[in-house]
Design a protein around this motif. Structure first.
Motif, PDB file in Angstrom:
ATOM      1  N   SER A   1      -3.046 115.965   4.157  1.00 11.70           N
ATOM      2  CA  SER A   1      -2.222 115.905   4.921  1.00 11.70           C
ATOM      3  C   SER A   1      -2.502 116.702   6.298  1.00 11.70           C
ATOM      4  O   SER A   1      -2.960 117.594   5.990  1.00 11.70           O
ATOM      5  CB  SER A   1      -0.589 116.633   4.190  1.00 11.70           C
ATOM      6  N   TRP A   2      -1.350 117.057   6.650  1.00  9.04           N
ATOM      7  CA  TRP A   2      -1.984 117.122   8.130  1.00  9.04           C
ATOM      8  C   TRP A   2      -2.536 118.638   7.686  1.00  9.04           C
ATOM      9  O   TRP A   2      -2.755 119.251   9.743  1.00  9.04           O
ATOM     10  CB  TRP A   2      -0.658 116.989   9.583  1.00  9.04           C
ATOM     11  N   ALA A   3      -1.838 119.841   7.227  1.00  3.79           N
ATOM     12  CA  ALA A   3      -1.855 120.920   7.085  1.00  3.79           C
ATOM     13  C   ALA A   3      -2.910 121.809   6.944  1.00  3.79           C
ATOM     14  O   ALA A   3      -3.418 122.568   6.526  1.00  3.79           O
ATOM     15  CB  ALA A   3      -0.338 121.565   6.419  1.00  3.79           C
ATOM     16  N   SER A   4      -3.476 120.296   6.249  1.00  9.77           N
ATOM     17  CA  SER A   4      -4.805 120.948   5.769  1.00  9.77           C
ATOM     18  C   SER A   4      -6.085 120.789   6.553  1.00  9.77           C
ATOM     19  O   SER A   4      -7.248 121.035   5.693  1.00  9.77           O
ATOM     20  CB  SER A   4      -5.499 120.002   4.562  1.00  9.77           C
ATOM     21  N   ALA A   5      -5.823 120.834   8.049  1.00  5.99           N
ATOM     22  CA  ALA A   5      -6.504 120.362   8.201  1.00  5.99           C
ATOM     23  C   ALA A   5      -7.322 121.400   8.293  1.00  5.99           C
ATOM     24  O   ALA A   5      -8.619 121.562   9.210  1.00  5.99           O
ATOM     25  CB  ALA A   5      -5.979 120.017  10.414  1.00  5.99           C
ATOM     26  N   PRO A   6      -6.173 122.880   8.976  1.00  4.21           N
ATOM     27  CA  PRO A   6      -7.479 124.424   9.548  1.00  4.21           C
ATOM     28  C   PRO A   6      -8.216 125.018   7.994  1.00  4.21           C
ATOM     29  O   PRO A   6      -9.032 125.595   8.664  1.00  4.21           O
ATOM     30  CB  PRO A   6      -6.083 125.634   9.520  1.00  4.21           C
TER      31      PRO A   6
ATOM     32  N   HIS B   1      -4.108 121.604  14.530  1.00  9.40           N
ATOM     33  CA  HIS B   1      -3.560 120.440  13.367  1.00  9.40           C
ATOM     34  C   HIS B   1      -3.079 119.362  14.493  1.00  9.40           C
ATOM     35  O   HIS B   1      -2.153 120.097  15.853  1.00  9.40           O
ATOM     36  CB  HIS B   1      -3.006 121.653  12.716  1.00  9.40           C
ATOM     37  N   ALA B   2      -2.002 119.076  13.897  1.00  9.10           N
ATOM     38  CA  ALA B   2      -1.465 117.434  14.576  1.00  9.10           C
ATOM     39  C   ALA B   2      -0.372 118.557  14.256  1.00  9.10           C
ATOM     40  O   ALA B   2       0.601 117.851  15.752  1.00  9.10           O
ATOM     41  CB  ALA B   2      -1.304 116.597  13.977  1.00  9.10           C
ATOM     42  N   GLY B   3       0.521 119.536  13.751  1.00 14.97           N
ATOM     43  CA  GLY B   3       1.773 120.064  14.694  1.00 14.97           C
ATOM     44  C   GLY B   3       2.153 120.858  15.249  1.00 14.97           C
ATOM     45  O   GLY B   3       2.997 120.731  15.938  1.00 14.97           O
ATOM     46  N   ALA B   4       0.295 120.843  15.897  1.00 14.01           N
ATOM     47  CA  ALA B   4       0.234 122.483  17.087  1.00 14.01           C
ATOM     48  C   ALA B   4       0.702 120.984  18.040  1.00 14.01           C
ATOM     49  O   ALA B   4       0.618 122.163  19.676  1.00 14.01           O
ATOM     50  CB  ALA B   4      -0.805 122.880  16.926  1.00 14.01           C
ATOM     51  N   VAL B   5       1.314 120.098  18.498  1.00 11.38           N
ATOM     52  CA  VAL B   5       1.028 118.833  19.809  1.00 11.38           C
ATOM     53  C   VAL B   5       1.895 118.197  19.787  1.00 11.38           C
ATOM     54  O   VAL B   5       2.667 117.548  18.457  1.00 11.38           O
ATOM     55  CB  VAL B   5      -0.098 118.359  19.649  1.00 11.38           C
ATOM     56  N   ARG B   6       2.844 118.541  20.566  1.00 13.77           N
ATOM     57  CA  ARG B   6       3.852 116.909  20.443  1.00 13.77           C
ATOM     58  C   ARG B   6       3.704 116.610  22.371  1.00 13.77           C
ATOM     59  O   ARG B   6       4.140 117.355  23.463  1.00 13.77           O
ATOM     60  CB  ARG B   6       5.027 117.752  20.704  1.00 13.77           C
ATOM     61  N   LEU B   7       3.460 115.193  21.743  1.00 16.21           N
ATOM     62  CA  LEU B   7       4.524 114.045  23.014  1.00 16.21           C
ATOM     63  C   LEU B   7       4.994 114.058  23.630  1.00 16.21           C
ATOM     64  O   LEU B   7       6.087 113.926  23.063  1.00 16.21           O
ATOM     65  CB  LEU B   7       3.095 113.124  22.590  1.00 16.21           C
ATOM     66  N   LEU B   8       5.529 113.710  25.017  1.00 11.53           N
ATOM     67  CA  LEU B   8       6.664 113.319  25.736  1.00 11.53           C
ATOM     68  C   LEU B   8       6.654 112.235  25.972  1.00 11.53           C
ATOM     69  O   LEU B   8       5.797 112.301  27.218  1.00 11.53           O
ATOM     70  CB  LEU B   8       7.241 114.515  26.772  1.00 11.53           C
ATOM     71  N   ASP B   9       7.444 111.927  25.906  1.00 14.10           N
ATOM     72  CA  ASP B   9       7.364 110.128  26.440  1.00 14.10           C
ATOM     73  C   ASP B   9       8.383 109.955  27.494  1.00 14.10           C
ATOM     74  O   ASP B   9       9.630 111.568  27.930  1.00 14.10           O
ATOM     75  CB  ASP B   9       8.080 109.315  25.498  1.00 14.10           C
ATOM     76  N   ASP B  10       9.404 109.190  28.088  1.00 17.54           N
ATOM     77  CA  ASP B  10       9.794 108.752  29.079  1.00 17.54           C
ATOM     78  C   ASP B  10      11.202 109.625  28.951  1.00 17.54           C
ATOM     79  O   ASP B  10      11.760 110.042  30.180  1.00 17.54           O
ATOM     80  CB  ASP B  10      10.039 107.673  29.533  1.00 17.54           C
TER      81      ASP B  10
END
Length: 940
Positions: free
Chosen positions: A102-107, A302-311
């Protein structure tokens, strides 16, 4: 060696260490050979009176040297290994290997995969099949049993995914494949974070009948993640979580990036004590906050460190205008009172200074609002109406509320539907009707899913004239079927009409939470950043951008599926719907990985009914020490030889001393010649090119590309230059040879006029020697065309931030003496060296082509490269030229352009021809612009 990360492949050989005391005793009683002198008559006479002394035992230092030599040989034969992996297996039958990818395994993915590979090798040594299950997968990949070779191939395809794993289903399938034989061992390679799903899966394993479990996890997981974002009135508030139980970490940095990946702002944050959640604030102007497309925790991969912002995260500027006079003594009766309080938490409100409608509209349009709300405005002056129409066509949203003035107005064109004159009363002594409630909102309505207050009563409304499209334009209806809210699109914008007043004179709707949610939904459709039409009309959105497991924003993977929106239900991340943006360039919805209620908890070895062995991932790969110890023993042997020769007086003759030194060098460096030859081979090849190779290289012009080490990228570069070569042969007098790949470390670069360098962040960073050779190539008149190939994601920017390819290119250029750069000016030679061009597209378009900035150089030291022919030594693009040029030998193109456009590909080839001609002919065409002046001076 207890407590040290050291193991021995043949530990029985260590029994030889017992012989060291015996060796010490023998060496101590063995004296060195006496000195021998060539007949020296005078010296003998001088020593007649001296007592002849002969050593009766070996010196202590020589004994110690030989003991160390013996110990090193014994230790080397025992095959020591530093940082060994514990791959001892128990049980029998298939080895069940479950990997939490899962995403936490990236590091920790590298350590996790290394452990899995060692376990597969151990299973191979025991002739045991392997059941290999990855928690984050689509469920369609077979789990085995595999033999060792097939298991290694399957393991190579396992990579971290930006989603939570489906642990329970995967564990159930693995248990079923294990069959009746539960005596075999099950091994769990954990990501380091707990989840309810994993707890249920481990509980299922505990009840399945297995005899043991080996649990592997990280030693520490200093992981932080973004779980929420809120664009407030003054600041953008970001909620950051860290794993509970984690040790205190150093201060972190939160970065705010725009759509191109450029950094707009940063703010520090620091967890202290047992704190697991905090809020970081970005204090920026309203307009700058609306430009933020994503936030990222610096240094976290890792994916949890990024958050996309929409309209929906962008605050809208809303202008309010009332047609009724303002009564400060009775604010509750003001048409705008309830609107202001409903939208203030999520919008910036603009009030007019002018009391005239025309003046107020002019003020509003100068403030560039996303939404203009008019409450009971009847007649709109013609100049204001024209200005509003133009603003709406360009993407603005006009929201109107009914009232006595609007009901009495005639021929109002800024309405979504035609209205009957007058108002409809639903109660009173002269009416047969009763107050109406609201019907449930339709699935296609933007209000779908909003809870409707049970006590809503509509007493008056303006009625729409019947027409075939009335039902399509209706967003909300009363219980009798008449519309309460209607809307229509006009150009890129929209007009919305509430058929009641915004105060309590016609209904009690403004007193309910339903009114607040309806206004919020309507304003969210405004095109402050696009997307109004998209969000209002579609319930299934295609994937547009994705966040991969490493936290990099990329195009969506082929496995990503459209996102289905359901009323009242928030979409969830899954393997089919990874975190990212869903929609298109006109507007998209962000699907975040984590929510505000999510908590990060470090996992530990589970408690099961059978024995559980807990192990920690090794941070480094095993290192065999046998070779190093044998080399050290050989060095000690050489020292021993030198010592014995010295004690026997052999060094009294310088010739014998030189021979001994030579012998020591040979013993110490048995492969010195070979090592030096290998080390100096690249330099030899680059410094001395034989005549035949040089003649062959310059006999025909060739295009070259830099080998990145990635076979797919190198093939695309070759096929791209091959396609450009074919185009050059067809369109010009140049007949170039087939393209060739070059290694910056070893190959001679001077034979090529231009070298195409595809920048890849995943490839190894070029060495300092390779960068220095490329820099020397540019100084000597060559040109390198750098291509980051990421215009669809970020594009190249000289400033900080940007995509990983941008960061890699800046790291490469930091080691070069690069001149000032600028986008190609409109009068540059590149725009007319063969074709007349105004832009330089590749597979993508829109990115600039960067060249050396125009400047006057007084001396050679003013500029870092040679400027005699006016050719820029460096070109930089992000448009992915090679993919646009790439073709097979039969002429079929390998990649489509984005967007698919045959004219764009034609212009991409013309760009390539202009670049090659510019490289070969220099700046001669720049004089063409001066022809009229030259002819005038010549008197012709």
């Amino acid at each position: 060696m207890i407590g040290l990360p050291l193991a021995f492949g043949a530990p029985l050989v260590l029994a030889g260490l017992i012989a060291l005391p015996i060796i010490w005793w023998l060496l101590r009683l063995t004296p060195p050979k006496p000195n021998q002198e060539v007949f020296p008559p005078l010296k003998i006479l001088a020593r007649i009176l001296k007592k002849d002394e002969t050593p009766h035992k070996s010196p202590w230092w020589l004994t110690l040297l030989r003991l160390a030599l013996s110990a090193l040989v014994i230790l080397a034969l025992a095959e020591p290994v530093l940082n060994p992996q514990n791959t001892k297996l128990s049980g029998e039958g298939p080895l069940v290997l479950i990997i939490d990818n899962s995403w936490a395994s990236a590091p920790i993915a590298e350590n996790q995969k290394r452990t899995a590979l060692n376990l597969i090798n151990a299973a191979e040594a025991s002739s045991r099949p392997v059941i290999l299950a990855a928690l984050a997968s689509d469920g369609k990949v077979p789990l085995g049993p595999f033999d060792a070779a097939a298991a290694r191939e399957r393991l190579a395809a396992v990579k971290p995914e930006p989603v939570p794993g489906d642990a329970l289903e995967t564990a159930t399938l693995a248990i079923e494949l294990a069959g009746e034989n539960k005596a075999n061992e099950i091994i769990w390679l954990d990501s380091g974070l707990e989840s309810k799903d994993k707890d249920e899966a481990l509980e299922s394993i505990g009840e399945s009948g297995f005899k043991s479990l080996s649990w592997h996890g990280p030693d520490a997981l200093p992981l932080s993640a973004v779980t929420a974002a809120e664009n407030g009135a003054e600041t953008l508030k970001i909620t950051i979580q860290r794993a509970s139980g984690a040790a205190d970490t150093a201060p972190g940095q939160l970065l705010a990036l725009d759509e191109k990946g450029r950094q707009l702002a940063e703010t520090p944050f620091l967890f202290t004590g047992s704190e697991t959640s905090l809020e970081a604030e970005l204090k920026l102007p309203f307009e700058l906050r609306n430009d933020i497309a994503s936030v990222r925790i610096s240094g976290e991969r890792h994916a949890g460190a990024v958050r996309l912002l929409d309209d929906r995260m962008k605050r809208k500027r809303v202008a309010l205008l009332s047609g009724a006079p303002t009564d400060a003594a009775q604010p509750l009766l003001s048409p705008l009172y309830y609107i202001e309080r409903a939208i203030a938490p999520f919008a910036d409100i603009v009030q007019p200074r002018s009391s005239e409608i025309s003046g107020a509209v002019t003020e509003f349009l100068d403030a560039k609002p996303s939404v203009i709300i008019m409450a009971d405005v009847g007649s709109i002056p013609a100049p204001a109406e024209t200005a509003l129409k133009d603003w709406i066509n360009k993407g603005g949203m006009l929201v109107r509320f009914a009232g006595p003035r609007l009901a009495a107005a005639s021929d109002d064109k800024l309405l979504p539907v035609a209205l009957r004159r007058g108002e409809r009363a639903l109660d009173g002594t002269m009416s047969w009707t009763v107050p109406q409630s609201l019907l449930p909102f339709g699935e296609t309505s933007p209000f779908a899913g909003i809870d409707i207050a049970s006590d809503i009563a509509i007493t008056r409304q303006v009625l729409a004239l019947p027409e075939p499209s009335l039902s399509e334009r209706s967003w909300a209806d009363l219980a009798d079927g008449t519309p309460l809210v209607t809307a229509s699109e006009q150009g890129r914008g929209r007009i919305v009409l509430f058929h009641v007043t915004p105060n309590t004179s016609w209904s009690n709707l403004p007193l309910t939470g339903t009114f607040v949610e309806m206004l919020r939904r309507a304003i969210n459709l405004a095109q402050a950043a696009g997307g109004g039409a998209l969000l209002s009309g579609q319930t299934v959105l295609p994937p547009f951008r994705a966040v991969n497991a490493e936290g990099i924003i990329t195009p969506p993977a082929p496995t990503a599926q459209p996102l289905a929106l359901k009323a009242g239900a928030a979409p969830k991340v899954s393997f089919e719907n990874p975190p990212g943006l869903y929609g298109n360039a006109e507007g998209a919805i962000a699907l975040p990985l984590l929510g505000k209620d999510d908590r990060l908890v470090l996992s530990s070895a589970p408690k099961l009914p059978f024995p559980v062995t807990a192990q920690v991932y090794q941070s480094s790969a095993p290192q065999p020490l046998k070779g190093a110890m044998l080399l050290a023993a050989l060095a000690l042997l050489a020292l021993d030889c030198i010592a014995v020769l010295w004690m026997t007086g052999a060094f009294r003759s310088w010739r014998l001393g030189a021979a001994a030194a030579s012998l020591a060098l040979v013993l110490l460096l048995p492969n010195a010649d070979r090592a030096m030859a290998q080390q100096n081979a690249p330099a030899a090849r680059t410094q001395a090119v034989d005549d035949a190779t040089a003649i062959e290289a310059i006999s025909q012009t060739r295009l070259a590309f830099v080998k990145t080490g990635d076979s797919q990228i190198d093939k695309t570069s070759h096929d791209g230059l091959f396609g450009l070569t074919v185009f050059l042969r067809d369109k010009t007098a140049l007949e170039p040879g087939d393209p060739i790949g070059v290694d910056l470390e070893t190959d001679e670069l001077a034979f090529f006029p231009v070298i195409y360098w595809p920048v890849d962040a995943a490839s190894p960073m070029p060495s300092a020697n390779a960068i220095a050779r490329a820099d020397a190539y540019m100084r000597n008149g060559g040109t390198i065309l750098f291509d980051t190939r990421d215009q669809d994601i970020a594009g190249f920017e000289l400033s900080g931030g940007g995509s990983p390819a941008n960061e890699r290119l800046r790291a490469i250029l930091d080691g070069m003496n690069v001149p000032p750069l600028e986008p190609v000016p409109s009068d540059h030679v590149l725009t007319k060296s063969f074709y007349l061009l105004s832009d330089f597209p590749g597979r993508y378009k829109g990115g600039d082509l960067w060249v050396e900035a125009s400047a006057n150089a007084e001396t050679l030291t003013d500029r870092p490269v040679r400027t005699g022919d006016g050719v820029s030594p460096i070109l930089i693009t992000s448009n992915d030229f090679a993919s646009a040029w790439a073709m097979e030998e039969n002429g079929n193109f390998l990649f489509s352009t984005v967007p698919a456009d045959a004219l764009q590909r034609e212009h991409a080839f013309r760009t390539g021809i202009n670049i090659v001609m510019y490289m070969l002919t220099g700046n001669y065409k720049s004089d063409q612009v001066h022809i009229p002046a030259l002819l005038e001076r010549l008197g012709q």
